[in-house]
Scaffold this motif. Structure first.
Motif: not given
Length: 228
Positions: A84, A86, A88-89, A92-93, A96, A181-182
């Protein structure tokens, strides 16, 4: 930090700590922004007065801000992070569709909004906290022993000052800093160290969070010296 006897999330700070006032203020501001009420012990502690003396800093570096921070993760998660580009929190994961275990969430009584952030720990004078998180994740339960045997995974070093000056850092008084978040790897990630990059110290029977933290940090700082 953790859940008090009455069920409230608590932060205990030593009054003689150099960053005592800032952490009090950061904690109060963050919690208030989440719509939660902050109480102090002793009740007559002048939190409002302290807050007036410590204005919001935003992107401004503070004296004592670390140059570097670390985030440890499993090898499987690191493969996804590289894909990715990045971090991610956890929240967020999950949105997704990627499973994300928040091992410390229940035993520490952390607020739900903590899942929306990526947490970072200090590199220097930070103990083995980030590696303790990994050991807990591998065990499937919270294990706060820095000397418990484990298998080191991926330890990611980031440019803390750039995260702050770019306006991405969130200060909550609990963590060194966190990002909502990211966080892209490009421009912020400095180095990744895994067990295969480090030699087990002589006399050590196995890796432990405290041992790996020390060994990995030595490699990181040597690499920084070589760059300069």
């Amino acid at each position: 930090m953790g859940q008090g006897a009455d069920g409230r999330y608590c932060l205990a700070l030593p009054p003689d700590a150099e960053d005592f006032a800032w952490r009090c203020v950061d904690f109060a501001r963050y919690e208030t922004a989440q719509g939660r009420t902050v109480r102090t012990d002793p009740p007559d502690f002048d939190l409002a007065g302290v807050s007036r003396d410590f204005p919001e800093t935003g992107r401004i570096l503070r004296r004592g801000d670390p140059a570097f921070v670390v985030h440890s993760t499993t090898l499987a998660a690191y493969d996804l992070i590289r894909r990715d580009g990045a971090l991610k929190s956890c929240a967020r994961l999950r949105r997704e569709g990627t499973p994300c275990a928040a091992i410390g969430f229940a035993p520490l009584g952390e607020p739900e909004d903590y899942l929306e952030y990526i947490m970072f720990a200090p590199v220097e004078n930070g103990g083995a906290g980030s590696e303790i998180v990994i050991n807990s994740r591998l065990r499937g339960e919270a294990c706060f022993d820095p000397d418990a045997p484990y298998r080191p995974q991926a330890r990611l070093y980031f440019d803390a000052r750039k995260i702050i000056t770019d306006g991405l850092a969130v200060r909550d008084g609990v963590h060194t800093l966190k990002v909502r978040d990211l966080l892209p790897l490009a421009g912020y990630l400095l180095k990744v160290i895994r067990a295969e990059n480090v030699t087990l110290p002589s006399g050590a029977a196995s890796w432990m969070p405290a041992i790996f933290t020390t060994a990995a940090n030595e490699i990181f700082f040597k690499s920084r010296e070589q760059m300069h």
